[in-house]
Motif scaffolding. Structure first.
Motif, PDB file in Angstrom:
ATOM      1  N   ALA A  91       0.736  -1.206  -0.199  1.00 46.85           N
ATOM      2  CA  ALA A  91      -0.016   0.006   0.027  1.00 46.85           C
ATOM      3  C   ALA A  91       0.918   1.199  -0.207  1.00 46.85           C
ATOM      4  O   ALA A  91       0.656   2.239  -0.653  1.00 46.85           O
ATOM      5  N   PHE A  92       1.933   1.347   0.907  1.00 47.99           N
ATOM      6  CA  PHE A  92       2.783   2.326   0.903  1.00 47.99           C
ATOM      7  C   PHE A  92       3.399   2.827  -0.439  1.00 47.99           C
ATOM      8  O   PHE A  92       3.299   3.937  -0.834  1.00 47.99           O
ATOM      9  N   PHE A  93       4.035   1.793  -1.098  1.00 48.68           N
ATOM     10  CA  PHE A  93       4.752   2.271  -2.431  1.00 48.68           C
ATOM     11  C   PHE A  93       3.758   2.458  -3.310  1.00 48.68           C
ATOM     12  O   PHE A  93       3.784   3.124  -4.107  1.00 48.68           O
ATOM     13  N   TYR A  94       2.491   1.748  -3.215  1.00 47.09           N
ATOM     14  CA  TYR A  94       1.527   1.978  -4.331  1.00 47.09           C
ATOM     15  C   TYR A  94       0.919   3.758  -4.268  1.00 47.09           C
ATOM     16  O   TYR A  94       1.014   4.312  -5.330  1.00 47.09           O
ATOM     17  N   VAL A  95       0.942   4.089  -3.056  1.00 47.18           N
ATOM     18  CA  VAL A  95       0.476   5.489  -3.021  1.00 47.18           C
ATOM     19  C   VAL A  95       1.596   6.418  -3.379  1.00 47.18           C
ATOM     20  O   VAL A  95       1.373   7.493  -3.748  1.00 47.18           O
ATOM     21  N   ILE A  96       2.887   5.991  -3.079  1.00 49.43           N
ATOM     22  CA  ILE A  96       4.159   7.097  -3.352  1.00 49.43           C
ATOM     23  C   ILE A  96       4.338   6.917  -4.697  1.00 49.43           C
ATOM     24  O   ILE A  96       4.260   7.923  -5.554  1.00 49.43           O
ATOM     25  N   PHE A  97       4.349   5.824  -5.499  1.00 51.57           N
ATOM     26  CA  PHE A  97       4.491   5.718  -6.966  1.00 51.57           C
ATOM     27  C   PHE A  97       3.253   6.129  -7.685  1.00 51.57           C
ATOM     28  O   PHE A  97       3.562   6.703  -8.952  1.00 51.57           O
ATOM     29  N   GLY A 221      13.941  18.650 -15.896  1.00 51.19           N
ATOM     30  CA  GLY A 221      14.667  18.823 -14.723  1.00 51.19           C
ATOM     31  C   GLY A 221      14.731  18.042 -13.505  1.00 51.19           C
ATOM     32  O   GLY A 221      15.078  16.922 -13.928  1.00 51.19           O
ATOM     33  N   PHE A 222      14.468  18.392 -12.601  1.00 48.86           N
ATOM     34  CA  PHE A 222      14.541  17.423 -11.234  1.00 48.86           C
ATOM     35  C   PHE A 222      13.924  16.170 -11.460  1.00 48.86           C
ATOM     36  O   PHE A 222      14.312  15.133 -10.695  1.00 48.86           O
ATOM     37  N   SER A 223      12.945  16.218 -12.177  1.00 46.03           N
ATOM     38  CA  SER A 223      12.156  15.091 -12.067  1.00 46.03           C
ATOM     39  C   SER A 223      12.748  13.851 -12.442  1.00 46.03           C
ATOM     40  O   SER A 223      12.572  12.761 -12.107  1.00 46.03           O
ATOM     41  N   TYR A 224      13.894  13.982 -13.489  1.00 48.61           N
ATOM     42  CA  TYR A 224      14.748  12.877 -13.847  1.00 48.61           C
ATOM     43  C   TYR A 224      15.626  12.205 -12.685  1.00 48.61           C
ATOM     44  O   TYR A 224      15.770  10.983 -12.866  1.00 48.61           O
ATOM     45  N   VAL A 225      15.791  13.003 -11.638  1.00 50.17           N
ATOM     46  CA  VAL A 225      16.279  12.402 -10.524  1.00 50.17           C
ATOM     47  C   VAL A 225      15.329  11.484  -9.934  1.00 50.17           C
ATOM     48  O   VAL A 225      15.796  10.423  -9.572  1.00 50.17           O
ATOM     49  N   VAL A 226      14.110  11.806  -9.655  1.00 45.10           N
ATOM     50  CA  VAL A 226      13.234  11.165  -9.188  1.00 45.10           C
ATOM     51  C   VAL A 226      12.924   9.822  -9.981  1.00 45.10           C
ATOM     52  O   VAL A 226      12.880   8.608  -9.323  1.00 45.10           O
ATOM     53  N   LEU A 227      12.944   9.885 -11.262  1.00 45.46           N
ATOM     54  CA  LEU A 227      12.645   8.843 -11.954  1.00 45.46           C
ATOM     55  C   LEU A 227      13.924   7.835 -12.019  1.00 45.46           C
ATOM     56  O   LEU A 227      13.685   6.792 -12.415  1.00 45.46           O
ATOM     57  N   ALA A 228      15.000   8.603 -11.948  1.00 45.07           N
ATOM     58  CA  ALA A 228      16.338   7.557 -11.830  1.00 45.07           C
ATOM     59  C   ALA A 228      16.122   6.605 -10.792  1.00 45.07           C
ATOM     60  O   ALA A 228      16.703   5.464 -10.544  1.00 45.07           O
ATOM     61  N   LEU A 229      15.811   7.322  -9.461  1.00 44.10           N
ATOM     62  CA  LEU A 229      15.602   6.522  -8.149  1.00 44.10           C
ATOM     63  C   LEU A 229      14.714   5.362  -8.544  1.00 44.10           C
ATOM     64  O   LEU A 229      14.903   4.213  -8.205  1.00 44.10           O
ATOM     65  N   LEU A 230      13.551   5.597  -9.221  1.00 45.65           N
ATOM     66  CA  LEU A 230      12.416   4.681  -9.166  1.00 45.65           C
ATOM     67  C   LEU A 230      12.930   3.712 -10.269  1.00 45.65           C
ATOM     68  O   LEU A 230      12.958   2.386  -9.945  1.00 45.65           O
ATOM     69  N   LEU A 231      13.895   4.017 -11.248  1.00 43.77           N
ATOM     70  CA  LEU A 231      14.446   3.079 -12.274  1.00 43.77           C
ATOM     71  C   LEU A 231      15.450   2.069 -11.588  1.00 43.77           C
ATOM     72  O   LEU A 231      15.498   0.888 -11.566  1.00 43.77           O
ATOM     73  N   ILE A 232      16.395   2.533 -10.791  1.00 45.99           N
ATOM     74  CA  ILE A 232      17.274   1.655  -9.729  1.00 45.99           C
ATOM     75  C   ILE A 232      16.417   0.817  -8.782  1.00 45.99           C
ATOM     76  O   ILE A 232      16.674  -0.354  -8.656  1.00 45.99           O
ATOM     77  N   LEU A 311      14.521   9.067   1.596  1.00 42.13           N
ATOM     78  CA  LEU A 311      15.027   9.667   0.355  1.00 42.13           C
ATOM     79  C   LEU A 311      13.940   9.705  -0.547  1.00 42.13           C
ATOM     80  O   LEU A 311      13.681  10.767  -1.403  1.00 42.13           O
ATOM     81  N   LEU A 312      13.323   8.772  -0.924  1.00 43.96           N
ATOM     82  CA  LEU A 312      12.108   8.568  -2.068  1.00 43.96           C
ATOM     83  C   LEU A 312      11.112   9.734  -1.553  1.00 43.96           C
ATOM     84  O   LEU A 312      10.603  10.557  -2.723  1.00 43.96           O
ATOM     85  N   LEU A 313      10.586   9.758  -0.302  1.00 45.26           N
ATOM     86  CA  LEU A 313       9.626  10.666  -0.057  1.00 45.26           C
ATOM     87  C   LEU A 313      10.068  12.198  -0.300  1.00 45.26           C
ATOM     88  O   LEU A 313       9.382  12.873  -0.548  1.00 45.26           O
ATOM     89  N   LEU A 314      11.341  12.509   0.147  1.00 47.04           N
ATOM     90  CA  LEU A 314      11.869  13.709   0.158  1.00 47.04           C
ATOM     91  C   LEU A 314      11.992  14.191  -1.255  1.00 47.04           C
ATOM     92  O   LEU A 314      11.502  15.319  -1.644  1.00 47.04           O
ATOM     93  N   LEU A 315      12.393  13.294  -2.106  1.00 43.67           N
ATOM     94  CA  LEU A 315      12.627  13.708  -3.545  1.00 43.67           C
ATOM     95  C   LEU A 315      11.297  14.001  -4.154  1.00 43.67           C
ATOM     96  O   LEU A 315      11.177  14.931  -4.957  1.00 43.67           O
ATOM     97  N   VAL A 316      10.361  13.066  -3.832  1.00 39.92           N
ATOM     98  CA  VAL A 316       8.991  13.210  -4.531  1.00 39.92           C
ATOM     99  C   VAL A 316       8.239  14.553  -4.118  1.00 39.92           C
ATOM    100  O   VAL A 316       7.729  15.268  -4.660  1.00 39.92           O
ATOM    101  N   LEU A 317       8.112  14.811  -2.635  1.00 43.48           N
ATOM    102  CA  LEU A 317       7.873  15.895  -2.250  1.00 43.48           C
ATOM    103  C   LEU A 317       8.597  17.125  -2.661  1.00 43.48           C
ATOM    104  O   LEU A 317       7.936  18.209  -3.123  1.00 43.48           O
TER     105      LEU A 317
END
Length: 327
Positions: A91-97, A221-232, A311-317
């Motif tokens: 549930a947590f990862f679904y709502v974050i993603f 821009g910075f969205s690519y950083v978030v996507l990079a973390l998601l890809l990893i 880290l994921l939460l902070l980057l997305v926020l």
């Protein structure tokens, strides 16, 4: 820490998750992304007429959908004991993603369709070790048919029913025939409705000129950083899932294979939507959340889990608030 809290299944999670989603979605209340769609699928068009696009009500509906879908998916995974421990990671990862970019912060067609696809997945996971599965197969096909009235490429997931039957059932031709009944019934109902209302040309136009829902939405821009973390995360989690298949029981192994097929079919949908990145990502979310949760569930070093989640939460926020000019 937050990782320990999510894994503990404490009741506070039912308060924590909505708060997280509201925090992530708050930028959309200030500046809604542009949604200029045409030829919407019938039920989604009806939904938009009811809740409006970009209204506060529609955003609240979006938040409720994401939270409900997250907990529903989590419940289904727990019910079938697919993960080693009962927790709220799925549930947590679904709502974050679902909330990684302001472009997703509204009840888009795929998020609405996901509700029915998650229910369909739940029906398919039930067929393991059952003698007669015609009811579950029909229910799954009907739910996929309904999902296609919100997001047409959802119909492609009928193949998931056939895959599930191949993976965990001996061959029974009736299952494959029944799997077509749901979409056929939905199609007949839809055609009859438009015919009786003299709107057949409108229906033909919807399906002949099906458009990408990501039109006008961009990543920069910075969205690519978030996507990079998601890809990893995706690569590590999926690799961990495949490596761990041999260590699971036959039942869990087969159920996880169904979810892997769900993921692969979601990715394939990218090629039938003229490269609609946003919609494909939204469709992948169901399987992505499950195998990411699977990776974290096996993680022995809790500090790594805490660090990655924070880290994921902070980057997305940061990214969402940056996109609307609040940072």
């Amino acid at each position: 820490m937050i990782f320990n809290l999510i894994k503990s299944r404490q009741p506070i999670n039912y308060i924590l998750f909505p708060i997280i989603v509201i925090a992530l979605w708050f930028p959309s209340f200030l500046s809604a992304p542009p949604h200029q769609f045409s030829n919407l699928m019938p039920l989604y068009e009806l939904l938009m007429q009811f809740i409006g696009d970009g209204t506060i009500f529609s955003l609240v509906i979006g938040i409720l959908l994401v939270v409900i879908e997250g907990f529903l998916l989590n419940y289904i995974i727990d019910l079938h004991k697919i993960l080693p421990e009962r927790n709220n990671l799925v549930a947590f990862f679904y709502v974050i993603f679902c909330s990684i970019h302001t472009a997703f912060l509204y009840p888009n067609p795929v998020i609405v369709a996901n509700l029915f696809l998650i229910l369909a997945l739940g029906q398919l996971l039930k067929i393991y070790n059952q003698r007669n599965v015609l009811k579950e197969v029909f229910n799954a096909s009907l739910l996929i048919g309904v999902a296609s009235l919100f997001y047409f490429p959802s119909l492609f997931l009928v193949v998931l029913i056939w895959s599930a039957c191949i993976i965990i059932r001996p061959f029974e031709w009736r299952n494959y025939i029944v799997s077509l009944f749901g979409p056929i019934l939905i199609g007949l109902w839809l055609a009859s409705y438009y015919y009786l209302n003299d709107q057949v040309p409108s229906l033909v136009l919807k399906y002949s000129e099906f458009n990408n829902y990501s039109y006008g939405l961009t990543i920069s821009g910075f969205s690519y950083v978030v996507l990079a973390l998601l890809l990893i995360l995706a690569i590590v989690s999926f690799s961990s899932l495949l490596r761990g298949l041999s260590k699971n029981t036959v039942r869990v192994k087969n159920l996880l294979r169904i979810i892997v097929v769900y993921f692969l079919l979601s990715v394939v949908s990218f090629f039938i939507t003229t490269h609609d990145y946003f919609s494909t990502y939204s469709l992948v979310l169901v399987s992505f959340a499950v195998y990411t949760a699977n990776y974290f569930d096996y993680l022995k070093r809790y500090w790594v889990g805490n660090a990655l989640i924070i880290l994921l939460l902070l980057l997305v926020l940061y990214n969402n608030y940056r996109l609307v000019g609040l940072i």
